[in-house]
Scaffold this motif. Structure first.
Motif, mmCIF file in Angstrom:
data_model
loop_
_atom_site.group_PDB
_atom_site.id
_atom_site.type_symbol
_atom_site.label_atom_id
_atom_site.label_comp_id
_atom_site.label_asym_id
_atom_site.label_seq_id
_atom_site.Cartn_x
_atom_site.Cartn_y
_atom_site.Cartn_z
ATOM 1 N N ILE A 290 0.847 -1.203 0.000
ATOM 2 C CA ILE A 290 0.000 0.000 0.000
ATOM 3 C C ILE A 290 0.879 1.249 0.000
ATOM 4 C CG2 ILE A 290 -1.575 1.368 1.429
ATOM 5 C CD1 ILE A 290 -2.896 -1.264 2.269
ATOM 6 N N MET A 291 1.950 1.231 0.806
ATOM 7 C CA MET A 291 2.837 2.397 0.857
ATOM 8 C C MET A 291 3.593 2.591 -0.456
ATOM 9 S SD MET A 291 4.438 2.414 4.706
ATOM 10 C CE MET A 291 4.944 0.695 4.727
ATOM 11 N N LEU A 292 3.979 1.483 -1.087
ATOM 12 C CA LEU A 292 4.775 1.582 -2.307
ATOM 13 C C LEU A 292 3.932 1.860 -3.551
ATOM 14 C CD1 LEU A 292 7.345 -1.346 -1.871
ATOM 15 C CD2 LEU A 292 7.736 1.097 -1.536
ATOM 16 N N TRP A 293 2.643 1.551 -3.498
ATOM 17 C CA TRP A 293 1.817 1.635 -4.701
ATOM 18 C C TRP A 293 1.817 3.015 -5.356
ATOM 19 C CZ3 TRP A 293 0.387 -1.545 -8.163
ATOM 20 C CH2 TRP A 293 -0.592 -1.174 -9.099
ATOM 21 N N PRO A 294 1.693 4.104 -4.590
ATOM 22 C CA PRO A 294 1.740 5.424 -5.246
ATOM 23 C C PRO A 294 3.053 5.673 -5.972
ATOM 24 C CG PRO A 294 0.861 5.628 -3.021
ATOM 25 C CD PRO A 294 1.409 4.236 -3.139
ATOM 26 N N GLY B 133 13.934 6.144 -4.634
ATOM 27 C CA GLY B 133 14.124 6.179 -3.192
ATOM 28 C C GLY B 133 13.401 5.044 -2.489
ATOM 29 N N ALA B 134 12.169 4.767 -2.911
ATOM 30 C CA ALA B 134 11.401 3.679 -2.298
ATOM 31 C C ALA B 134 12.087 2.337 -2.527
ATOM 32 C CB ALA B 134 9.988 3.660 -2.871
ATOM 33 N N MET B 135 12.621 2.136 -3.717
ATOM 34 C CA MET B 135 13.314 0.886 -4.020
ATOM 35 C C MET B 135 14.606 0.757 -3.209
ATOM 36 S SD MET B 135 11.477 -0.861 -6.103
ATOM 37 C CE MET B 135 10.222 -0.291 -4.936
ATOM 38 N N LEU B 136 15.286 1.873 -3.025
ATOM 39 C CA LEU B 136 16.514 1.856 -2.220
ATOM 40 C C LEU B 136 16.212 1.470 -0.776
ATOM 41 C CD1 LEU B 136 18.309 5.074 -3.560
ATOM 42 C CD2 LEU B 136 18.991 2.701 -3.968
ATOM 43 N N ILE C 155 -2.442 7.477 2.591
ATOM 44 C CA ILE C 155 -2.073 6.147 2.089
ATOM 45 C C ILE C 155 -0.854 5.619 2.834
ATOM 46 C CG2 ILE C 155 -1.154 4.913 0.084
ATOM 47 C CD1 ILE C 155 -2.931 6.583 -1.679
ATOM 48 N N MET C 156 0.130 6.476 3.041
ATOM 49 C CA MET C 156 1.331 6.044 3.762
ATOM 50 C C MET C 156 0.992 5.643 5.186
ATOM 51 S SD MET C 156 4.464 8.030 5.350
ATOM 52 C CE MET C 156 3.598 7.733 6.891
ATOM 53 N N LEU C 157 0.141 6.437 5.862
ATOM 54 C CA LEU C 157 -0.233 6.133 7.236
ATOM 55 C C LEU C 157 -1.029 4.837 7.317
ATOM 56 C CD1 LEU C 157 -1.202 9.686 8.538
ATOM 57 C CD2 LEU C 157 0.852 8.372 9.090
ATOM 58 N N ALA C 158 -1.903 4.607 6.332
ATOM 59 C CA ALA C 158 -2.688 3.368 6.328
ATOM 60 C C ALA C 158 -1.781 2.153 6.151
ATOM 61 C CB ALA C 158 -3.733 3.415 5.208
#
Length: 311
Positions: free
Chosen positions: A143-147, A161-164, A274-277
Motif C-alpha cells: 500500500i505504501m509503495l503503490w503510489p 528512493g522507495a526501491m533503495l 495512504i502512507m499512514l494506512a
C-alpha cells in the motif's frame, strides 16, 4: 542476577528505548539534511567513524575494553560489516529522495522479512499466526509503495528512493539473521565496535565516486550524526538489559511520531493518508509477531540490541 535486575526495571528500559528511538530519528534527519551536499558513501563514513569514540567510551565504562573486543570469528564481523554497510548506504541514499516518515514506515518491514529469512535460512518454523502477520505487513508495504510504483506519473526520484529503502530493509533483515549466529560466540560490544570500524573502512572505497569537501554546517551535521547514532545504539543496547524485547518492541513505533514531527518542522514534509494506512498495517503485523513470540517465549533481546536500526 542480571535477569532479576531486568524484570524489576521496566520503567528505565522504556525510557532508554524511547530515547534511542528519538536519537535515531534525529540521526536520520541529520543525514537527510546533508544529503544534497555529500554522497551516501561519505555520509556512511562520518556516521561510522564518529560513532566509534562513543562506543569505546561505553565499552570502557562497562569494564570491557580489553575482553569485550576479543573475537573468535573475525570473518563473521567482516561479512556483517559488508551487509550492514550496504544497507546503511542504501538508507542514506533513500533519505535524500523520500520524506522522512515514509522512509521510517517502509523500514518497519524489516521484522517481517526476518521471519521469512529465518524460515528459509535457519529452518525456523513459522505457523499460522506469524504467517498471517507477515501477510498483513507485506500488504501494508505494498500500500505504501503503490503510489510510487502504480502510477505512470509517479516521480522517478521518489520511486528510486522507495526501491533503495526496500533493498536496505531486506539487507537489514539479512544482518539480523547473521547476528543470530554471531551472538553464539561473540560479545555485544565486539559486534557493535567492529561493525562501525568495518563500515568506516568500507566507506572509504567510495571516494572515487565523488566525495566532496563539506562546508562547516554540513560537516557539523555529519559529525553529529555519528555521535548521535553511536549514543542511540548504546541506549538501545542498554534498554534490553532491563526488560525483554517482547515488552519493548511496541515502543519502536514511536519512531513514526518522531519522524512525522521532525519531518514537518525541519523539512516541511507531511505524511499522506495512504502512507499512514500502510504503516498501520505493517505495525499491526509486527505487534502480532511480538505478541506471538512473547507467548512462545522466543524473545531475542540480544540480537535486537546489536542490530543496525536505520544505519
Amino acid at each position: 542476577m542480571a535477569q532479576s535486575l531486568t524484570s524489576h526495571r521496566p520503567g528505565l528500559a522504556i525510557a532508554l528505548k524511547l530515547s534511542s528511538v528519538l536519537l535515531f530519528a534525529v540521526m536520520s534527519a541529520l543525514i537527510k539534511a546533508s544529503s544534497d551536499a555529500v554522497p551516501p558513501g561519505e555520509a556512511v563514513f562520518f556516521r561510522s567513524l564518529f560513532a566509534i569514540p562513543v562506543i569505546l567510551i561505553w565499552i570502557a565504562a562497562r569494564g570491557e575494553l580489553r575482553s569485550g573486543l576479543v573475537t573468535e570469528r573475525p570473518m563473521m564481523h567482516f561479512w556483517r560489516g559488508v551487509i550492514g554497510t550496504s544497507s546503511m548506504g542504501l538508507i542514506f541514499a533513500g533519505l535524500g529522495l523520500l520524506p522522512l516518515p515514509e522512509v521510517t514506515a517502509i523500514d518497519y518491514a524489516t521484522p517481517m522479512l526476518v521471519l521469512v529469512l529465518a524460515a528459509v535460512m535457519l529452518g525456523e518454523k513459522i505457523r499460522l499466526i506469524r504467517i498471517s502477520a507477515v501477510v498483513i505487513g507485506m500488504v501494508g508495504v505494498l500500500i505504501m509503495l503503490w503510489p510510487r510504483l502504480g502510477s505512470t506519473t509517479a516521480d522517478s526520484a521518489a520511486t528510486l528512493g522507495a526501491m533503495l529503502i526496500l533493498g536496505a530493509t531486506a539487507l537489514k533483515a539479512l544482518v539480523q539473521i547473521h547476528i543470530r549466529r554471531m551472538v553464539e560466540t561473540e560479545r555485544t560490544s565486539a559486534i557493535v565496535f567492529y561493525f562501525s570500524s568495518t563500515a568506516a573502512l568500507l566507506a572509504l572505497l567510495t571516494i572515487p565516486f565523488g566525495w566532496v569537501m563539506p562546508d562547516a554546517l554540513t560537516a557539523t551535521q555529519l559529525v553529529m550524526a555519528g555521535l548521535v547514532g553511536g549514543g542511540a545504539q548504546i541506549l538501545l543496547t542498554s534498554s534490553y538489559r532491563f526488560a525483554p524485547a517482547s515488552m519493548l518492541t511496541p515502543y519502536e513505533y514511536s519512531s513514526m511520531l518522531f519522524a512525522i514531527l521532525i519531518g514537518f518542522l525541519w523539512f516541511d514534509e507531511a505524511p499522506t493518508l495512504i502512507m499512514l494506512a500502510g504503516a498501520a498495517l505493517v505495525i499491526a503485523g509486527n505487534v502480532l509477531v511480538a505478541w506471538r513470540e512473547h507467548q512462545l517465549g522466543l524473545t531475542r533481546a540480544k540480537v535486537r540490541a546489536v542490530s543496525d536500526p536505520k544505519g
